[in-house]
Motif scaffolding. Structure first.
Motif, mmCIF file in Angstrom:
data_model
loop_
_atom_site.group_PDB
_atom_site.id
_atom_site.type_symbol
_atom_site.label_atom_id
_atom_site.label_comp_id
_atom_site.label_asym_id
_atom_site.label_seq_id
_atom_site.Cartn_x
_atom_site.Cartn_y
_atom_site.Cartn_z
ATOM 1 N N LEU A 79 0.826 -1.205 0.000
ATOM 2 C CA LEU A 79 0.000 0.000 0.000
ATOM 3 C C LEU A 79 0.864 1.261 0.000
ATOM 4 O O LEU A 79 0.582 2.217 -0.735
ATOM 5 C CB LEU A 79 -0.920 0.000 1.216
ATOM 6 C CG LEU A 79 -1.943 1.147 1.303
ATOM 7 C CD1 LEU A 79 -2.849 1.145 0.075
ATOM 8 C CD2 LEU A 79 -2.776 1.017 2.580
ATOM 9 N N TRP A 80 1.938 1.264 0.798
ATOM 10 C CA TRP A 80 2.850 2.406 0.804
ATOM 11 C C TRP A 80 3.474 2.607 -0.573
ATOM 12 O O TRP A 80 3.630 3.744 -1.036
ATOM 13 C CB TRP A 80 3.928 2.234 1.868
ATOM 14 C CG TRP A 80 3.471 2.603 3.244
ATOM 15 C CD1 TRP A 80 3.313 1.777 4.316
ATOM 16 C CD2 TRP A 80 3.091 3.919 3.694
ATOM 17 N NE1 TRP A 80 2.855 2.483 5.408
ATOM 18 C CE2 TRP A 80 2.716 3.800 5.056
ATOM 19 C CE3 TRP A 80 3.037 5.171 3.098
ATOM 20 C CZ2 TRP A 80 2.293 4.888 5.812
ATOM 21 C CZ3 TRP A 80 2.612 6.266 3.840
ATOM 22 C CH2 TRP A 80 2.250 6.113 5.180
ATOM 23 N N MET A 81 3.839 1.492 -1.209
ATOM 24 C CA MET A 81 4.386 1.591 -2.562
ATOM 25 C C MET A 81 3.359 2.191 -3.521
ATOM 26 O O MET A 81 3.665 3.101 -4.302
ATOM 27 C CB MET A 81 4.812 0.213 -3.066
ATOM 28 C CG MET A 81 5.385 0.243 -4.485
ATOM 29 S SD MET A 81 5.477 -1.390 -5.260
ATOM 30 C CE MET A 81 3.726 -1.715 -5.562
ATOM 31 N N GLY A 82 2.129 1.701 -3.459
ATOM 32 C CA GLY A 82 1.076 2.187 -4.338
ATOM 33 C C GLY A 82 0.781 3.659 -4.140
ATOM 34 O O GLY A 82 0.561 4.404 -5.105
ATOM 35 N N ILE A 83 0.776 4.100 -2.876
ATOM 36 C CA ILE A 83 0.531 5.513 -2.580
ATOM 37 C C ILE A 83 1.659 6.375 -3.156
ATOM 38 O O ILE A 83 1.415 7.417 -3.764
ATOM 39 C CB ILE A 83 0.403 5.732 -1.061
ATOM 40 C CG1 ILE A 83 -0.914 5.114 -0.556
ATOM 41 C CG2 ILE A 83 0.465 7.222 -0.714
ATOM 42 C CD1 ILE A 83 -1.058 5.113 0.954
ATOM 43 N N GLY A 84 2.890 5.932 -2.970
ATOM 44 C CA GLY A 84 4.031 6.690 -3.488
ATOM 45 C C GLY A 84 3.998 6.811 -4.995
ATOM 46 O O GLY A 84 4.201 7.900 -5.562
ATOM 47 N N ILE A 85 3.737 5.691 -5.678
ATOM 48 C CA ILE A 85 3.691 5.712 -7.141
ATOM 49 C C ILE A 85 2.542 6.586 -7.633
ATOM 50 O O ILE A 85 2.695 7.366 -8.582
ATOM 51 C CB ILE A 85 3.577 4.279 -7.681
ATOM 52 C CG1 ILE A 85 4.895 3.536 -7.443
ATOM 53 C CG2 ILE A 85 3.230 4.288 -9.171
ATOM 54 C CD1 ILE A 85 4.848 2.072 -7.774
ATOM 55 N N SER A 86 1.389 6.498 -6.981
ATOM 56 C CA SER A 86 0.243 7.314 -7.379
ATOM 57 C C SER A 86 0.500 8.796 -7.149
ATOM 58 O O SER A 86 0.054 9.645 -7.926
ATOM 59 C CB SER A 86 -1.002 6.884 -6.588
ATOM 60 O OG SER A 86 -1.336 5.544 -6.865
ATOM 61 N N LEU A 87 1.219 9.107 -6.089
ATOM 62 C CA LEU A 87 1.509 10.496 -5.764
ATOM 63 C C LEU A 87 2.445 11.139 -6.781
ATOM 64 O O LEU A 87 2.264 12.303 -7.169
ATOM 65 C CB LEU A 87 2.123 10.576 -4.366
ATOM 66 C CG LEU A 87 2.434 11.971 -3.807
ATOM 67 C CD1 LEU A 87 1.146 12.781 -3.661
ATOM 68 C CD2 LEU A 87 3.160 11.857 -2.471
ATOM 69 N N PHE A 88 3.438 10.378 -7.236
ATOM 70 C CA PHE A 88 4.480 10.960 -8.083
ATOM 71 C C PHE A 88 4.328 10.657 -9.569
ATOM 72 O O PHE A 88 4.998 11.285 -10.397
ATOM 73 C CB PHE A 88 5.859 10.489 -7.601
ATOM 74 C CG PHE A 88 6.144 10.831 -6.168
ATOM 75 C CD1 PHE A 88 6.117 12.141 -5.740
ATOM 76 C CD2 PHE A 88 6.415 9.831 -5.235
ATOM 77 C CE1 PHE A 88 6.373 12.468 -4.410
ATOM 78 C CE2 PHE A 88 6.661 10.141 -3.910
ATOM 79 C CZ PHE A 88 6.643 11.475 -3.498
ATOM 80 N N SER A 89 3.470 9.711 -9.936
ATOM 81 C CA SER A 89 3.352 9.332 -11.345
ATOM 82 C C SER A 89 2.894 10.471 -12.258
ATOM 83 O O SER A 89 3.342 10.541 -13.414
ATOM 84 C CB SER A 89 2.436 8.118 -11.509
ATOM 85 O OG SER A 89 1.127 8.398 -11.054
ATOM 86 N N PRO A 90 2.023 11.398 -11.801
ATOM 87 C CA PRO A 90 1.658 12.494 -12.702
ATOM 88 C C PRO A 90 2.836 13.367 -13.124
ATOM 89 O O PRO A 90 2.826 13.931 -14.219
ATOM 90 C CB PRO A 90 0.647 13.299 -11.878
ATOM 91 C CG PRO A 90 0.056 12.312 -10.937
ATOM 92 C CD PRO A 90 1.198 11.400 -10.572
ATOM 93 N N LEU A 91 3.857 13.471 -12.258
ATOM 94 C CA LEU A 91 5.045 14.239 -12.625
ATOM 95 C C LEU A 91 5.721 13.645 -13.852
ATOM 96 O O LEU A 91 6.342 14.355 -14.647
ATOM 97 C CB LEU A 91 6.040 14.280 -11.462
ATOM 98 C CG LEU A 91 5.621 15.069 -10.223
ATOM 99 C CD1 LEU A 91 6.677 14.920 -9.134
ATOM 100 C CD2 LEU A 91 5.406 16.539 -10.562
ATOM 101 N N PHE A 92 5.585 12.326 -14.002
ATOM 102 C CA PHE A 92 6.180 11.641 -15.151
ATOM 103 C C PHE A 92 5.206 11.561 -16.319
ATOM 104 O O PHE A 92 5.548 11.887 -17.460
ATOM 105 C CB PHE A 92 6.619 10.231 -14.740
ATOM 106 C CG PHE A 92 7.160 9.412 -15.874
ATOM 107 C CD1 PHE A 92 8.495 9.472 -16.207
ATOM 108 C CD2 PHE A 92 6.325 8.578 -16.612
ATOM 109 C CE1 PHE A 92 9.002 8.725 -17.270
ATOM 110 C CE2 PHE A 92 6.813 7.830 -17.663
ATOM 111 C CZ PHE A 92 8.155 7.898 -17.987
ATOM 112 N N LEU A 93 3.988 11.118 -16.059
ATOM 113 C CA LEU A 93 3.072 10.779 -17.139
ATOM 114 C C LEU A 93 2.573 11.994 -17.912
ATOM 115 O O LEU A 93 2.473 11.956 -19.141
ATOM 116 C CB LEU A 93 1.880 9.990 -16.580
ATOM 117 C CG LEU A 93 2.205 8.593 -16.063
ATOM 118 C CD1 LEU A 93 0.978 7.961 -15.399
ATOM 119 C CD2 LEU A 93 2.700 7.706 -17.199
ATOM 120 N N ILE A 94 2.230 13.077 -17.207
ATOM 121 C CA ILE A 94 1.699 14.245 -17.904
ATOM 122 C C ILE A 94 2.727 14.840 -18.868
ATOM 123 O O ILE A 94 2.420 15.074 -20.042
ATOM 124 C CB ILE A 94 1.172 15.291 -16.896
ATOM 125 C CG1 ILE A 94 -0.088 14.748 -16.201
ATOM 126 C CG2 ILE A 94 0.852 16.611 -17.604
ATOM 127 C CD1 ILE A 94 -0.639 15.663 -15.129
#
Length: 416
Positions: free
Chosen positions: A321-336
């Motif tokens: 869950l901690w991993m998922g929260i971290g990836i969800s938090l920072f993924s827009p910085l990459f994907l957008i």
């Protein structure tokens, strides 16, 4: 004109202005966004649980990896051979065909029932064809209704909607599946997804036929990689993104199910991580400046990789869950930025815009090369050793592959 106040990485948006949807997209743009959201809703309902379903039916990591190989291979083939359909004829009919075939996938799963595991490769291929038709036509239409000025905000808004359905749909699906005996819950959710696809297909019929015409050649498409430095860099950049996407897409959901043996908790996991993504996509889409895209790509990649590290301490529901929260938090910085840079490159001028279908195919080819490469390595390694340390190492390695995308994209100069 909108009032903007620059503040380093961010700017403030004048809230007195009309909404992004009302101001930039128009009725057809809003309808396209609704159709896209319905497509994502159907996938959010069942996409996470298809792999879990196949796992429960006796498919191991390697077999599910092969299912995803068939899926991405079909996407690549479909992109290549539907290019002429989209460019020369009717991209809207291609969009509707994609939705219809995706619906047919769930109809087949319902028809096969317990025997679905024996047809895992054909099923993956059929689903890939549906996604290929849909995403090729959708990306072209998306390019035509957005511009450099509103592209980051549109992608952020699309991410918000995606995250919202990603919160609600898996939570409800996980609840129903866990409350019903045997595989009944899966069949109910797959039936609901079928209905959502049908609704999306009906609504898509109200999208106006867009201008088509020109010439298309698969050979000429791939010659662009050799002759155009910018698209060669983008092709290589997409390989890095594809390496990350393919394994994460299916493996995390299975790991959560293996750790909990409970579909309800898989739904809760997806709801929480999508909720975080909902907020972070909104913030990044609204405030991220185009000139800070390269730094956002770098830090998004690094921070998502760091998010995987708790799994090396212990692999359980909490660390996942901690991993998922971290990836969800920072993924827009990459994907957008990753999406916007590609579309801005296509839209530099009228000449590049004429090649939008070919360029979208090049982008998807790079992604699929990365996806298939990562899956091949995954299947080889997991057939040799399927222990948690190996799985965690694979997740960490593919997350670092996003730095490949940053490395090549930072070399691209876009002249508007």
């Amino acid at each position: 004109m909108e009032a903007k106040t620059k503040r380093g990485l961010f700017y403030r948006w004048d809230r007195s202005e009309d909404s992004i949807l009302k101001q930039h997209l128009g009725p057809q743009g809003r309808l396209l966004l609704i159709v896209n959201t319905l497509f994502l809703l159907a996938e959010a309902l069942s996409g996470t649980f298809v792999n879990v379903y196949l796992w429960k039916e006796g498919g191991g990591y390697a077999l599910i990896g092969l299912y995803n190989v068939a899926f991405y291979l079909a996407i690549q083939i479909t992109f290549m051979f539907s290019g002429k359909w989209v460019k020369v004829h009717n991209k809207m009919s291609c969009l509707r065909a994609g939705i219809s075939i995706a619906a047919a996938f769930y109809l087949l799963v319902l028809f096969l029932g317990d025997n679905a595991i024996h047809y895992i490769l054909p099923l993956g291929f059929i689903q890939g064809i549906g996604h290929g038709f849909f995403w090729l036509s959708f990306n072209i239409i998306l390019f035509e209704i957005t511009s450099r000025e509103n592209r980051d905000k549109y992608n952020g808004l699309a991410g918000v909607f995606s995250s919202f359905v990603g919160m609600a749909a898996p939570l409800g699906a996980g609840y129903f599946i866990s409350k019903m005996t045997g595989m009944k819950g899966y069949y109910v959710i797959f039936s609901v997804s079928l209905g959502v696809y049908i609704t999306g297909a009906i609504l898509s019929s109200f999208l106006h036929k867009r201008k088509a015409g020109g010439k298309f050649s698969v050979r000429q498409t791939f010659s662009i990689i050799q002759t155009n430095k910018t698209w060669r860099l983008l092709f290589l950049a997409m390989i890095g993104q594809g390496i990350n996407e393919s394994v994460f897409t299916f493996l995390v959901g299975i790991l959560v199910f293996v750790a909990t043996n409970n579909e309800w908790k898989v739904g809760i996991y997806t709801c929480i991580t999508s909720g975080v993504a909902f907020i972070s996509f909104y913030a990044a889409g609204k405030y991220l400046l185009p000139e800070w895209r390269n730094k956002a790509l770098f830090w998004g990649s690094i921070l998502m990789s760091i998010s995987v590290l708790p799994l090396f301490y212990v692999t359980n529901y909490s660390t996942l869950l901690w991993m998922g929260i971290g990836i969800s938090l920072f993924s827009p910085l990459f994907l957008i930025p990753a999406v916007s840079i590609v579309f801005d490159t296509i839209g530099q001028n009228n000449k590049t815009a004429e090649w939008k279908v070919e360029n979208i195919i090049i982008r998807e080819t790079g992604l699929n090369v990365g996806r298939l490469l990562a899956l091949a390595v995954f299947i080889i390694l997991i057939s040799w050793n399927d222990q948690p340390l190996m799985l965690n190492s694979i997740l960490f390695a593919v997350s670092l592959a996003q730095l490949i995308t940053w490395h090549y994209m930072r070399q691209i100069k876009i002249e508007i």
